[in-house]
Design an enzyme around this catalytic site. Structure first.
Site, PDB file in Angstrom:
ATOM      1  N   ASP A  79       0.853  -1.188   0.000  1.00  0.00           N
ATOM      2  CA  ASP A  79       0.000   0.000   0.000  1.00  0.00           C
ATOM      3  C   ASP A  79       0.893   1.243   0.000  1.00  0.00           C
ATOM      4  O   ASP A  79       2.089   1.166   0.287  1.00  0.00           O
ATOM      5  CB  ASP A  79      -0.967   0.017   1.190  1.00  0.00           C
ATOM      6  CG  ASP A  79      -0.268  -0.258   2.516  1.00  0.00           C
ATOM      7  OD1 ASP A  79      -0.901  -0.800   3.408  1.00  0.00           O
ATOM      8  OD2 ASP A  79       0.923   0.088   2.644  1.00  0.00           O
ATOM      9  N   ASP A  81       0.962   5.008   1.583  1.00  0.00           N
ATOM     10  CA  ASP A  81       0.420   5.977   2.537  1.00  0.00           C
ATOM     11  C   ASP A  81       1.035   7.347   2.280  1.00  0.00           C
ATOM     12  O   ASP A  81       2.198   7.461   1.877  1.00  0.00           O
ATOM     13  CB  ASP A  81       0.706   5.535   3.963  1.00  0.00           C
ATOM     14  CG  ASP A  81       0.035   4.212   4.303  1.00  0.00           C
ATOM     15  OD1 ASP A  81      -0.974   3.886   3.654  1.00  0.00           O
ATOM     16  OD2 ASP A  81       0.530   3.506   5.205  1.00  0.00           O
ATOM     17  N   ASP A 152       7.268   4.423  14.715  1.00  0.00           N
ATOM     18  CA  ASP A 152       7.760   3.325  15.539  1.00  0.00           C
ATOM     19  C   ASP A 152       9.212   2.972  15.286  1.00  0.00           C
ATOM     20  O   ASP A 152      10.027   2.963  16.219  1.00  0.00           O
ATOM     21  CB  ASP A 152       6.862   2.084  15.345  1.00  0.00           C
ATOM     22  CG  ASP A 152       6.606   1.776  13.879  1.00  0.00           C
ATOM     23  OD1 ASP A 152       7.225   2.420  13.005  1.00  0.00           O
ATOM     24  OD2 ASP A 152       5.787   0.879  13.598  1.00  0.00           O
TER      25      ASP A 152
END
Length: 483
Positions: A79, A81, A152
């Site tokens: 995907d 983003d 993260d």
């Protein structure tokens, strides 16, 4: 009772000294177009439309996260983003096909048919609520630098600027990408307490990319593995399904076992791996081989197939399927255990037995497997016997063709049936069976017979009489004449 990993240090235990990253914005490392391999031809066309529209309206528009990481590694991103300084309502005004979703994270989903391009506003690290180490809301807008530092792992904090075609790195992600290392941004103990699911993601990401986990990050995972029970069970189950779809589930579960996390997520699976049994790991390996061979897209692997791949080797739903097959043959199950209800067994997965020594130290998660997925799995398992009967009557074959779970049953046979199962699945697909058409509906909305048969004599529907509407100002009672 096997009780692995439950001797973990409490959350308050001090961690060994670890490398700390400064969380203040710094001068980024910028790679111009000639110095990196990210090309627009490898970016999804709809994602490019979103990037250019944001840029043309004066907003910053970056490709962010795993998409940039995978493009730099020469992999195909699953995907794309996008990060921007436009607020969600500003993004919504630019795209009619935009929907603002989420509570903890306010995101924009720009839909192109079944495809979704996710657009998020740059955010900064939000402090946890008083007395709580978890970050439950994170809607504080910030700059690109602040957005990079709140992510993260360093390899997931790389940006691709559509205006200059350059790659921007604020956190040392390019260096870790070159060294093939998974490292948290900042103190790993703090980041894992903020969101314990990051421990699961670190292991899954390292297994999928073939990276190693940074020593300080790995030590923090071992010390804080018990914190995973504070996470939402639904989020954990969603991450487990992602792991099963990514094509590296065998290695991931082995690493989760080695790190002590699997004992809190699925104790039965942790025990199966500890006993050196290849039944579970072999089942996961067959799923990985099927996925990596390109025989199915990730979305084509349903939750029922994934659940069965993980749990059937543990003997949980298979016993109920055997009992159901025995009841159809008017036979009694061989043991009383085969009469166990699957829903009760699945609900008991991850449950704690308080009578065992040391079991009260930690209570593992109970993963919320959906009942509809469990029922679907039972149908898939029950169909395996009939699908192996290739000499069955044409009527039975047509009945099987009309079952909505036939495709899942064939995929299960291809994944776990070996060479014979693949041949049987190819045989059934080659039959080109027509799905039985539903009975035609008459004008009155009642199913009837086709043109070849005589029409059914159906009772005409009785029309309900309705009371006339009251006129405004009229009284419902009959007026009483005056004397």
């Amino acid at each position: 009772m096997y009780n692995p990993g439950l001797e973990a240090a409490p959350p308050s235990a001090s961690l060994p000294a670890c490398r700390l990253e400064t969380l203040s914005p710094t001068m980024p490392r910028i790679l111009p177009r000639p110095e990196h391999t990210v090309s627009r031809k490898d970016i999804d066309a709809d994602a490019l439309k979103v990037l250019y529209r944001l840029k043309n309206h004066g907003f910053k528009a970056y490709l962010v996260g795993g998409g940039v990481r995978d493009l730099l590694l020469g992999r195909k991103p699953k995907d794309f983003d996008i990060g921007t300084d436009a607020h969600p309502q500003q993004v919504k005004k630019l795209f009619r096909n935009c929907f603002v979703v989420g509570r903890r994270f306010r995101l924009c989903h720009v839909r192109f048919g079944r495809k979704v391009v996710e657009v998020s506003t740059f955010r900064r690290q939000a402090p946890p609520e008083e007395g709580d180490t978890l970050i439950r809301r994170d809607n504080t807008f910030g700059s690109p630098e602040e957005d990079a530092f709140r992510r993260d792992f360093t390899v997931n904090a790389l940006f691709y600027d559509i205006a200059t075609f350059s790659v921007i790195d604020f956190v040392g992600g390019l260096e870790d990408l070159q060294d093939r290392v998974i490292r948290t941004i900042g103190d790993p103990a703090v980041r894992f307490r903020e969101d314990p699911v990051r421990m699961l993601r670190a292991v899954a990401l390292a297994a999928r990319l073939g990276f190693t986990i940074d020593r300080d990050t790995m030590e923090a995972i071992r010390f804080l593995r018990g914190e995973i029970v504070k996470s939402s069970p639904a989020r954990i189950l969603d991450e487990v399904y992602k792991i099963l779809r990514q094509g590296a589930s065998r290695q991931t579960f082995q690493m989760l076992h080695d790190a002590g996390l699997l004992a809190y997520l699925l104790p039965e699976a942790d025990q199966a791996i500890a006993e050196q049994g290849e039944r579970l790991l072999g089942s996961l390996a067959r799923l990985d081989d099927y996925r990596n061979a390109g025989l199915a897209a990730p979305e084509e692997l349903t939750n029922s197939l994934l659940m069965g791949t993980l749990l059937v080797p543990l003997g949980v739903p298979l016993r109920r399927a055997v009992a159901a097959a025995a009841s159809r043959r008017n036979e009694e199950p061989e043991t009383a255990d085969e009469r166990l209800d699957v829903a009760a067994e699945m609900a008991a997965l991850g449950a704690d037995n308080g009578d065992e020594a040391g079991a009260s130290e930690r209570i593992p998660l109970v993963l919320p497997f959906a009942r509809r997925d469990l029922d679907r799995l039972r149908l898939v398992l029950a169909a395996q016997g009939r699908l192996r009967e290739v000499h069955t009557s044409p009527k039975v074959k047509h009945l099987l063709a009309g079952r909505g779970y036939l495709e899942e049953a064939l995929r299960w046979m291809e994944i776990h049936g070996g060479v014979q199962g693949q041949e049987l699945a190819a045989y059934w697909r080659g039959l080109d069976l027509e799905v039985p058409a539903p009975a035609p509906v008459t004008e009155g909305g009642v199913p009837g017979q086709g043109e070849a048969g005589a029409p059914r004599h159906t009772r005409p529907r009785r029309r309900r009489r309705r009371r006339p509407r009251r006129r405004p100002g009229s009284s419902s009672s009959t007026p009483v004449p005056s004397a």
